[in-house]
Design a protein around this motif. Structure first.
Motif, PDB file in Angstrom:
ATOM      1  N   UNK A  79       0.836  -1.200   0.000  1.00  0.00           N
ATOM      2  CA  UNK A  79       0.000   0.000   0.000  1.00  0.00           C
ATOM      3  C   UNK A  79       0.872   1.253   0.000  1.00  0.00           C
ATOM      4  N   UNK A  80       0.379   2.356  -0.566  1.00  0.00           N
ATOM      5  CA  UNK A  80       1.203   3.571  -0.643  1.00  0.00           C
ATOM      6  C   UNK A  80       1.438   4.195   0.728  1.00  0.00           C
ATOM      7  N   UNK A  81       2.615   4.783   0.886  1.00  0.00           N
ATOM      8  CA  UNK A  81       2.980   5.394   2.159  1.00  0.00           C
ATOM      9  C   UNK A  81       2.059   6.543   2.541  1.00  0.00           C
ATOM     10  N   UNK A  82       1.506   7.237   1.557  1.00  0.00           N
ATOM     11  CA  UNK A  82       0.714   8.430   1.849  1.00  0.00           C
ATOM     12  C   UNK A  82      -0.778   8.123   2.029  1.00  0.00           C
ATOM     13  N   UNK A  83      -1.093   6.867   2.285  1.00  0.00           N
ATOM     14  CA  UNK A  83      -2.495   6.497   2.499  1.00  0.00           C
ATOM     15  C   UNK A  83      -2.626   5.701   3.803  1.00  0.00           C
ATOM     16  N   UNK A  84      -2.445   6.368   4.943  1.00  0.00           N
ATOM     17  CA  UNK A  84      -2.511   5.638   6.219  1.00  0.00           C
ATOM     18  C   UNK A  84      -3.853   4.964   6.448  1.00  0.00           C
ATOM     19  N   UNK A  85      -4.930   5.589   5.960  1.00  0.00           N
ATOM     20  CA  UNK A  85      -6.241   4.992   6.184  1.00  0.00           C
ATOM     21  C   UNK A  85      -6.340   3.618   5.523  1.00  0.00           C
ATOM     22  N   UNK A  86      -5.756   3.461   4.341  1.00  0.00           N
ATOM     23  CA  UNK A  86      -5.784   2.173   3.653  1.00  0.00           C
ATOM     24  C   UNK A  86      -4.979   1.127   4.421  1.00  0.00           C
ATOM     25  N   UNK A  87      -3.841   1.546   4.976  1.00  0.00           N
ATOM     26  CA  UNK A  87      -3.012   0.607   5.743  1.00  0.00           C
ATOM     27  C   UNK A  87      -3.751   0.158   7.001  1.00  0.00           C
ATOM     28  N   UNK A  88      -4.347   1.119   7.704  1.00  0.00           N
ATOM     29  CA  UNK A  88      -5.094   0.751   8.915  1.00  0.00           C
ATOM     30  C   UNK A  88      -6.293  -0.141   8.576  1.00  0.00           C
ATOM     31  N   UNK A  89      -6.954   0.136   7.460  1.00  0.00           N
ATOM     32  CA  UNK A  89      -8.067  -0.717   7.044  1.00  0.00           C
ATOM     33  C   UNK A  89      -7.576  -2.135   6.736  1.00  0.00           C
ATOM     34  N   UNK A  90      -6.386  -2.239   6.153  1.00  0.00           N
ATOM     35  CA  UNK A  90      -5.819  -3.550   5.869  1.00  0.00           C
ATOM     36  C   UNK A  90      -5.541  -4.336   7.136  1.00  0.00           C
ATOM     37  N   UNK A  91      -5.104  -3.639   8.176  1.00  0.00           N
ATOM     38  CA  UNK A  91      -4.864  -4.301   9.459  1.00  0.00           C
ATOM     39  C   UNK A  91      -6.176  -4.794  10.056  1.00  0.00           C
TER      40      UNK A  91
END
Length: 415
Positions: A160-172
């Motif tokens: 996931x892109x570094x500038x999309x924290x919401x996507x990373x948290x959703x992935x978790x």
């Protein structure tokens, strides 16, 4: 007598939180599932066996194995720029700033974070907010694009892109909800909340609640003395307290019940390690967050509760023990000019920055409250100051082995 000194007005009080939220937080704190490669948990760098730190000068994240200093044995990933702080009493309501550079701060406008102001609705405490950001860091927990997790699966979080924290948290969140053993914990912690409505704030609040309750220690000899037990402190500790809050001036920054003013100060400790990306090989500290060059080499005043349990010390772990710390504050110029790196991990010895220009810059940034030479009697009162610092240890915090769970819902190894 200590009555005339500006001591904290009251002892610390225990922190409480919802038991179901704490139970979820315990599982999350120790579960490597939250990391991209499923090999690092929060507890990897904040382990109960090492005073809720890791015993290393600088921490090691993704790819390191073992516990505590053993994570630096043999082949290991690059060191991270800063020392892992201890977690003692960080859930106290008085705590408003976290991280060495204050990247997390609770102010009148809300929670300021690296992802902006209040990036996650529902997260209201600094400690809960803090839990979100190691999850985003590639070196600490997330891993690199193309990595495979320890179970052989692709690391989808690293892609996931570094500038999309919401996507990373959703992935978790998607990872957690795919593990059946997490479902009863999630339901108990957030009853009535549908699966599709669960967000990363539940994870953050649970980890924050777990840390706040589990590492809340309020029965130190110092607390007992503050509550009126005249026998709680020995004469050496009392003399140390007089010096700490009096002539030595330690209490000017290490103030209040937590023994921290929550501010940022230049203390002229030697710099080592890779430095931060914006200033490598140096670490500019508070300037990294504020953007103000006047804040260069300033770091947050750490609370001192249970300080004896989590060596080494300072933002880069450059000082090995409490005696060396007190000596440093007595003669900071001697420390930074004559620093002996031989005790450091072998891979860090050559990273110490001791060139004259840098030493001069560190000394120029030294907080005016700290004299360049021993003017407060710190070296004369070294043993008494150390006795006072030891009196900040709650006996219940010395052995935390019982706080480590035997297993976690994912079935991955517990750090």
């Amino acid at each position: 007598q200590l009555a005339a000194l500006p001591l904290p007005p009251t002892a610390l009080e225990p922190v409480t939180a919802d038991a179901a939220l704490v139970a979820l937080g315990e599982a999350l704190f120790f579960d490597p599932l939250l990391s991209g490669n499923k090999d690092v948990a929060c507890a990897s760098c904040h382990h109960p066996a090492f005073g809720t730190s890791d015993g290393l000068s600088l921490s090691l994240g993704v790819g390191a194995v073992g516990r505590g200093p053993a994570r630096g044995d043999g082949d290991h990933p690059p060191f991270i720029a800063r020392h892992a702080t201890s977690l003692f009493n960080l859930g106290d309501p008085m705590v408003a700033t976290l991280f060495w550079d204050g990247r997390i701060a609770l102010g009148p406008d809300g929670l300021s974070t690296p992802a902006g102001l209040d990036p996650v609705p529902g997260v209201t405490t600094p400690l809960a907010a803090q839990a979100l950001f190691p999850l985003l860091d590639r070196a600490e927990m997330r891993g690199q694009p193309g990595d495979l997790a320890v179970d052989g699966s692709p690391n989808e979080l690293a892609a996931l892109p570094d500038d999309d924290p919401q996507a990373i948290w959703a992935g978790i969140m998607a990872r957690l909800q795919a593990v059946p053993a997490y479902e009863p914990l999630l339901i108990a912690a957030a009853p009535g909340l549908a699966q599709d409505d669960r967000r990363i704030d539940l994870v953050a609040n649970a980890i924050g609640a777990y840390q706040a309750v589990t590492y809340s220690f309020t029965d130190t000899p110092w607390d007992r003395w503050l509550r009126g037990d005249a026998s709680a402190l020995g004469d050496d500790s009392k003399l140390g307290a007089r010096l700490f809050f009096g002539a030595a001036g330690c209490g000017e920054c290490h103030s209040g019940a937590l023994l921290s003013d929550e501010e940022f100060h230049g203390t002229a400790v030697p710099q080592l390690g890779p430095g931060t990306p914006d200033a490598a090989p140096f670490d500019f500290g508070r300037e990294h967050t504020s953007g103000d060059p006047a804040h260069r080499f300033q770091f947050r005043t750490p609370p001192l509760r249970n300080v004896a349990l989590s060596p080494p010390y300072m933002h880069d772990g450059s000082l090995p023990d409490l005696q060396t710390v007190v000596r440093h504050y007595g003669e900071p110029r001697a420390t930074v000019q004559d620093y002996d790196p031989s005790w450091l991990h072998p891979d860090l010895v050559d990273t110490v920055q001791l060139d004259p220009e840098h030493v001069a810059a560190l000394l120029a940034a030294l907080d005016p409250a700290i004299p360049l030479d021993d003017e407060g009697g710190l070296l004369v009162g070294l043993s008494n100051l150390r006795a006072f610092l030891l009196a900040l240890t709650d006996p219940a915090a010395v052995d935390l082995a019982a706080t480590v769970p035997a297993s976690v819902p994912s079935g991955l190894p517990v750090p």
